[in-house]
Design a protein around this motif. Sequence first.
Motif, mmCIF file in Angstrom:
data_model
loop_
_atom_site.group_PDB
_atom_site.id
_atom_site.type_symbol
_atom_site.label_atom_id
_atom_site.label_comp_id
_atom_site.label_asym_id
_atom_site.label_seq_id
_atom_site.Cartn_x
_atom_site.Cartn_y
_atom_site.Cartn_z
ATOM 1 N N SER A 173 0.831 -1.211 0.000
ATOM 2 C CA SER A 173 0.000 0.000 0.000
ATOM 3 C C SER A 173 0.863 1.258 0.000
ATOM 4 O O SER A 173 0.549 2.227 -0.688
ATOM 5 N N ALA A 221 6.720 1.693 -6.644
ATOM 6 C CA ALA A 221 5.574 0.866 -6.238
ATOM 7 C C ALA A 221 6.001 -0.387 -5.483
ATOM 8 O O ALA A 221 5.339 -0.781 -4.517
ATOM 9 N N THR A 231 3.632 5.829 -5.460
ATOM 10 C CA THR A 231 3.609 5.879 -6.926
ATOM 11 C C THR A 231 2.535 6.843 -7.419
ATOM 12 O O THR A 231 2.784 7.643 -8.338
ATOM 13 N N LEU A 232 1.372 6.790 -6.823
ATOM 14 C CA LEU A 232 0.302 7.713 -7.218
ATOM 15 C C LEU A 232 0.708 9.167 -6.966
ATOM 16 O O LEU A 232 0.471 10.040 -7.812
ATOM 17 N N ILE A 255 2.178 1.794 -3.499
ATOM 18 C CA ILE A 255 1.135 2.257 -4.414
ATOM 19 C C ILE A 255 0.825 3.730 -4.175
ATOM 20 O O ILE A 255 0.724 4.512 -5.119
#
Length: 127
Positions: free
Chosen positions: A68, A115, A74-75, A71
């Motif tokens: 998590s 990520a 990365t976002l 992610i």
Amino acid sequence: MFKYLLCWIPMLLLAVLNGTARDLWYKKYINELAAHQISTFSLIILIGLYCCLVIKWFPPNSEKQALSIGIVWTLLTLAFEFGFGLLRGNSWKQLLHAYNFTEGQIWILIPIWVAIAPYIVYRLMSK
């Protein structure tokens, strides 16, 4: 999770310093593509080292949390990269060019690494 959001900010600074080093140091001695590739790999190393520190200081509770974190990072990275790029007046075509693997552009490795790095580091440190 808030502490991991804050931990993303120094990664941004690492990326800016890495790009500055490329532009001021070795880019004038090699072609644009080679400079881009060197910069990509040096940033992968920097992010990996930084991720080791973050995971050591703030260990995730689980593999799922480590994924998590990656992610979310990365976002945030992509939102910053494309948002800042568009604000600077770059077109989508210009921004996406760095992701064109068939032309030797390997920047796609950065969001992939961001990520998965927290998960990989977590797994390595939890053994």
